[in-house]
Design a protein around this motif. Structure first.
Motif, PDB file in Angstrom:
ATOM      1  N   ASP A   1       0.841  -1.194   0.000  1.00 33.86           N
ATOM      2  CA  ASP A   1       0.000   0.000   0.000  1.00 33.86           C
ATOM      3  C   ASP A   1       0.881   1.251   0.000  1.00 33.86           C
ATOM      4  O   ASP A   1       1.939   1.281   0.634  1.00 33.86           O
ATOM      5  CB  ASP A   1      -0.908   0.012   1.231  1.00 33.86           C
ATOM      6  N   ALA A   2       0.405   2.282  -0.681  1.00 30.47           N
ATOM      7  CA  ALA A   2       1.177   3.519  -0.807  1.00 30.47           C
ATOM      8  C   ALA A   2       0.367   4.707  -0.295  1.00 30.47           C
ATOM      9  O   ALA A   2      -0.826   4.847  -0.600  1.00 30.47           O
ATOM     10  CB  ALA A   2       1.575   3.755  -2.261  1.00 30.47           C
ATOM     11  N   VAL A   3       1.038   5.536   0.475  1.00 34.16           N
ATOM     12  CA  VAL A   3       0.472   6.821   0.901  1.00 34.16           C
ATOM     13  C   VAL A   3       1.192   7.892   0.091  1.00 34.16           C
ATOM     14  O   VAL A   3       2.416   8.022   0.176  1.00 34.16           O
ATOM     15  CB  VAL A   3       0.675   7.055   2.408  1.00 34.16           C
ATOM     16  N   ILE A   4       0.460   8.647  -0.694  1.00 37.67           N
ATOM     17  CA  ILE A   4       1.049   9.581  -1.660  1.00 37.67           C
ATOM     18  C   ILE A   4       0.734  11.021  -1.272  1.00 37.67           C
ATOM     19  O   ILE A   4      -0.371  11.336  -0.809  1.00 37.67           O
ATOM     20  CB  ILE A   4       0.527   9.286  -3.080  1.00 37.67           C
ATOM     21  N   PHE A   5       1.712  11.883  -1.495  1.00 36.96           N
ATOM     22  CA  PHE A   5       1.560  13.311  -1.204  1.00 36.96           C
ATOM     23  C   PHE A   5       1.056  14.046  -2.445  1.00 36.96           C
ATOM     24  O   PHE A   5       1.544  13.819  -3.560  1.00 36.96           O
ATOM     25  CB  PHE A   5       2.897  13.909  -0.762  1.00 36.96           C
ATOM     26  N   LYS A   6       0.081  14.928  -2.239  1.00 36.52           N
ATOM     27  CA  LYS A   6      -0.412  15.790  -3.323  1.00 36.52           C
ATOM     28  C   LYS A   6       0.064  17.210  -3.068  1.00 36.52           C
ATOM     29  O   LYS A   6      -0.242  17.803  -2.031  1.00 36.52           O
ATOM     30  CB  LYS A   6      -1.939  15.739  -3.406  1.00 36.52           C
ATOM     31  N   GLY A   7       0.817  17.743  -4.020  1.00 44.72           N
ATOM     32  CA  GLY A   7       1.382  19.075  -3.860  1.00 44.72           C
ATOM     33  C   GLY A   7       0.369  20.181  -4.042  1.00 44.72           C
ATOM     34  O   GLY A   7      -0.796  19.936  -4.394  1.00 44.72           O
TER      35      GLY A   7
END
Length: 294
Positions: A187-193
């Motif tokens: 699972d991936a936790v992704i940052f949104k700029g």
């Protein structure tokens, strides 16, 4: 009302002479006389009794002299206080920091208060792109490359590295990660700029650098929220090394595939251009730079 006219009046009253007053002020007797005349015209009263042999204050002149001396003394004290503030760090400094990275600096800001007790800090922790000039910030710290801006003074504070991290609880309940290819099953936790773009993971794979965009189970637009989500076991995320370091030391995060770490973005401080940087702003800026070098 012209402060120079008041100063001329006080000088004449103290020296009882237009000539000596002019010498002390570095001007002519005529200029001092005109200054006193303008003041008398404005006040609508005579301040001096003039004879060929002496200059004496009238009753109104004596009353006005007390107030004029107090006013000039107050102005001198204010000038001295302002001069001292230019040399000694005194006053409020408004500081805008990235959310996650800014929390890393809080211990340094605590020691700054001990070092400069007359400096007051106003701190915002946010990942939005603020406007230093329009919003009145003294220092804005930003992560990433900056476009040239003639209205700003820019100082590079440090470089960062990006690495993969996850909580011990997550790693203990999911398959081992031995290589980059193993990430596909995690699972991936992704940052949104701030632009709305999802930030891909940039990873070192031997001699090559790959950019991958894993399918996220969670997207976070706040840097601190991304760290909190990772600590709480949502999955892996790519985090700045300096931000992750205290959480690794406390056992809240584990470093995954450290050989895949890549150079991260630089950190800059942005200061609106002025005639001269205030001592309080320079003290805070230097203290932050020292903390990041350490």
């Amino acid at each position: 009302m012209d402060a120079a006219d008041i100063a001329a009046f006080v000088a004449v009253a103290q020296t009882t002479s237009f000539t000596r007053a002019a010498e002390g002020l570095g001007t002519s007797k005529s200029n001092v006389g005109k200054a006193v005349q303008r003041l008398e015209a404005r006040l609508g009263t005579r301040l001096f009794q003039r004879t060929t042999r002496a200059v004496r204050l009238t009753e109104d002149g004596e009353t006005y002299l007390l107030a004029a001396q107090a006013a000039l003394d107050g102005l001198r004290e204010a000038e001295m206080a302002l001069a001292a503030r230019r040399e000694e760090p005194i006053g409020r400094v408004r500081l805008d920091l990235p959310a996650g990275f800014g929390r890393l600096l809080l211990p340094a800001l605590a020691t700054l208060r001990q070092r400069y007790p007359k400096v007051t800090l106003e701190v915002a922790l946010t990942d939005r792109m603020s406007d230093p000039v329009a919003e009145g910030w003294d220092i804005v710290v930003r992560i990433g490359e900056l476009a040239a801006d003639s209205e700003m003074t820019v100082r590079k504070l440090c470089n960062l590295r990006l690495g993969l991290y996850a909580s011990p609880g997550y790693l203990d309940t999911h398959p081992d990660i031995q290589s980059i290819s193993d990430l596909n099953s995690h699972d991936a936790v992704i940052f949104k700029g701030p632009t709305g773009r999802l930030r891909p993971w940039t990873l070192q794979d031997g001699d090559h650098v790959h950019s991958i965009s894993p399918t996220p189970v969670l997207v976070m637009a706040d840097g601190q929220a991304l760290i909190d989500a990772t600590i709480n076991g949502f999955g892996l995320s790519q985090i700045l090394d300096r931000v992750a370091r205290p959480h690794v030391a406390a056992g809240r995060l584990r470093h995954v595939l450290p050989e895949a770490d890549v150079p991260g973005p630089p950190v800059h401080a942005i200061i609106p251009v002025g005639r001269r940087m205030a001592a309080k702003t320079r003290a805070v800026l230097n203290h932050i730079a020292e903390a990041l070098q350490d």
